[in-house]
Design a protein around this motif. Structure first.
Motif, PDB file in Angstrom:
ATOM      1  N   UNK A   1       9.697 -31.948 -36.818  1.00 19.37           N
ATOM      2  CA  UNK A   1       9.517 -31.439 -35.460  1.00 19.37           C
ATOM      3  C   UNK A   1       8.047 -31.606 -35.114  1.00 19.37           C
ATOM      4  N   UNK A   2       7.785 -32.205 -33.963  1.00 24.73           N
ATOM      5  CA  UNK A   2       6.416 -32.340 -33.472  1.00 24.73           C
ATOM      6  C   UNK A   2       6.301 -31.515 -32.195  1.00 24.73           C
ATOM      7  N   UNK A   3       5.155 -30.921 -32.003  1.00 25.08           N
ATOM      8  CA  UNK A   3       5.060 -30.061 -30.839  1.00 25.08           C
ATOM      9  C   UNK A   3       3.651 -29.799 -30.382  1.00 25.08           C
ATOM     10  N   UNK A   4       3.584 -29.058 -29.306  1.00 28.83           N
ATOM     11  CA  UNK A   4       2.318 -28.655 -28.695  1.00 28.83           C
ATOM     12  C   UNK A   4       2.292 -27.141 -28.539  1.00 28.83           C
ATOM     13  N   UNK A   5       1.177 -26.581 -28.913  1.00 26.05           N
ATOM     14  CA  UNK A   5       0.909 -25.170 -28.709  1.00 26.05           C
ATOM     15  C   UNK A   5      -0.394 -25.058 -27.929  1.00 26.05           C
ATOM     16  N   UNK A   6      -0.660 -23.900 -27.372  1.00 29.52           N
ATOM     17  CA  UNK A   6      -1.920 -23.690 -26.681  1.00 29.52           C
ATOM     18  C   UNK A   6      -2.435 -22.288 -26.919  1.00 29.52           C
ATOM     19  N   UNK A   7      -3.753 -22.169 -26.800  1.00 29.05           N
ATOM     20  CA  UNK A   7      -4.392 -20.875 -26.962  1.00 29.05           C
ATOM     21  C   UNK A   7      -5.468 -20.717 -25.909  1.00 29.05           C
ATOM     22  N   UNK A   8      -5.265 -19.728 -25.055  1.00 31.49           N
ATOM     23  CA  UNK A   8      -6.249 -19.399 -24.032  1.00 31.49           C
ATOM     24  C   UNK A   8      -7.202 -18.341 -24.591  1.00 31.49           C
TER      25      UNK A   8
ATOM     26  N   UNK B   1       0.433 -19.955 -28.420  1.00 29.43           N
ATOM     27  CA  UNK B   1       1.833 -19.912 -28.020  1.00 29.43           C
ATOM     28  C   UNK B   1       2.429 -21.313 -27.994  1.00 29.43           C
ATOM     29  N   UNK B   2       3.718 -21.378 -28.231  1.00 30.91           N
ATOM     30  CA  UNK B   2       4.420 -22.651 -28.169  1.00 30.91           C
ATOM     31  C   UNK B   2       4.508 -23.127 -26.724  1.00 30.91           C
ATOM     32  N   UNK B   3       4.233 -24.399 -26.513  1.00 29.16           N
ATOM     33  CA  UNK B   3       4.378 -25.018 -25.191  1.00 29.16           C
ATOM     34  C   UNK B   3       5.653 -25.857 -25.166  1.00 29.16           C
ATOM     35  N   UNK B   4       5.769 -26.782 -26.104  1.00 27.23           N
ATOM     36  CA  UNK B   4       6.934 -27.663 -26.141  1.00 27.23           C
ATOM     37  C   UNK B   4       7.019 -28.292 -27.514  1.00 27.23           C
ATOM     38  N   UNK B   5       8.242 -28.635 -27.908  1.00 26.49           N
ATOM     39  CA  UNK B   5       8.431 -29.311 -29.175  1.00 26.49           C
ATOM     40  C   UNK B   5       9.605 -30.263 -29.090  1.00 26.49           C
ATOM     41  N   UNK B   6       9.589 -31.256 -29.982  1.00 26.57           N
ATOM     42  CA  UNK B   6      10.629 -32.275 -29.976  1.00 26.57           C
ATOM     43  C   UNK B   6      10.932 -32.655 -31.410  1.00 26.57           C
TER      44      UNK B   6
ATOM     45  N   UNK C   1      15.696 -33.854 -29.645  1.00 29.36           N
ATOM     46  CA  UNK C   1      15.958 -32.566 -29.001  1.00 29.36           C
ATOM     47  C   UNK C   1      14.641 -31.894 -28.638  1.00 29.36           C
ATOM     48  N   UNK C   2      14.623 -31.272 -27.452  1.00 28.91           N
ATOM     49  CA  UNK C   2      13.388 -30.668 -26.961  1.00 28.91           C
ATOM     50  C   UNK C   2      13.564 -29.178 -26.696  1.00 28.91           C
ATOM     51  N   UNK C   3      12.419 -28.497 -26.678  1.00 24.11           N
ATOM     52  CA  UNK C   3      12.380 -27.064 -26.402  1.00 24.11           C
ATOM     53  C   UNK C   3      11.084 -26.786 -25.667  1.00 24.11           C
TER      54      UNK C   3
ATOM     55  N   UNK D   1       6.211 -29.784 -17.451  1.00 23.30           N
ATOM     56  CA  UNK D   1       5.724 -30.520 -18.619  1.00 23.30           C
ATOM     57  C   UNK D   1       6.874 -31.284 -19.266  1.00 23.30           C
ATOM     58  N   UNK D   2       6.553 -32.426 -19.850  1.00 19.58           N
ATOM     59  CA  UNK D   2       7.534 -33.218 -20.576  1.00 19.58           C
ATOM     60  C   UNK D   2       6.952 -33.656 -21.915  1.00 19.58           C
ATOM     61  N   UNK D   3       7.652 -33.329 -22.983  1.00 20.81           N
ATOM     62  CA  UNK D   3       7.223 -33.755 -24.316  1.00 20.81           C
ATOM     63  C   UNK D   3       8.043 -34.983 -24.712  1.00 20.81           C
ATOM     64  N   UNK D   4       7.383 -35.934 -25.354  1.00 20.17           N
ATOM     65  CA  UNK D   4       8.063 -37.140 -25.822  1.00 20.17           C
ATOM     66  C   UNK D   4       7.389 -37.605 -27.115  1.00 20.17           C
TER      67      UNK D   4
END
Length: 119
Positions: free
Chosen positions: A33-40, A46-51, A56-58, A67-70
């Motif tokens: 699973x590869x994904x993006x998280x962010x921290x302000x 927090x999780x932003x998106x994963x694939x 399959x995406x979340x 946003x679109x993860x690919x």
């Protein structure tokens, strides 16, 4: 040794777009699973998106429909297309890759890239 390098962050006006990329290197299990998280500032990561490697995406509710993860499995690269950006999207964005093999969980992170949404 697994390494992840993010790119594509920067300053953008509200309503604008950015595309983040995360290139990986090293020995990565093909089922992952590869994904993006962010921290302000002052907030938890927090999780932003994963694939998944199967496609399959979340998404976090706050970024759905914007946003679109690919990913490119041949290059082990993950992307995040961010449209209609809002000031509240300002954060450091981190990519990660994770998999489980022989009951061991592996999880690697990039160094982060700053995204600032401001007029």
């Amino acid at each position: 040794q697994v390494q992840l390098v993010e790119s594509g962050g920067g300053l953008v006006q509200p309503g604008g777009s950015l595309r983040l990329s995360c290139a990986t290197s090293g020995s990565i299990f093909s089922i992952n699973v590869m994904g993006w998280h962010r921290q302000a500032p002052g907030k938890q990561r927090e999780l932003v998106a994963q694939i998944t490697s199967g496609g399959s995406t979340n998404y976090a509710d706050s970024v759905k429909d914007r946003f679109t993860v690919s990913r490119d499995n041949a290059k082990n690269t993950v992307y995040l297309q961010m449209n209609s950006l809002k000031p509240e999207d300002t954060a450091v964005y981190y990519c990660n890759v994770a998999w489980r093999k022989a009951a061991i969980r592996y999880n690697y992170w990039g160094q982060g890239t700053q995204v600032t949404v401001s007029s």
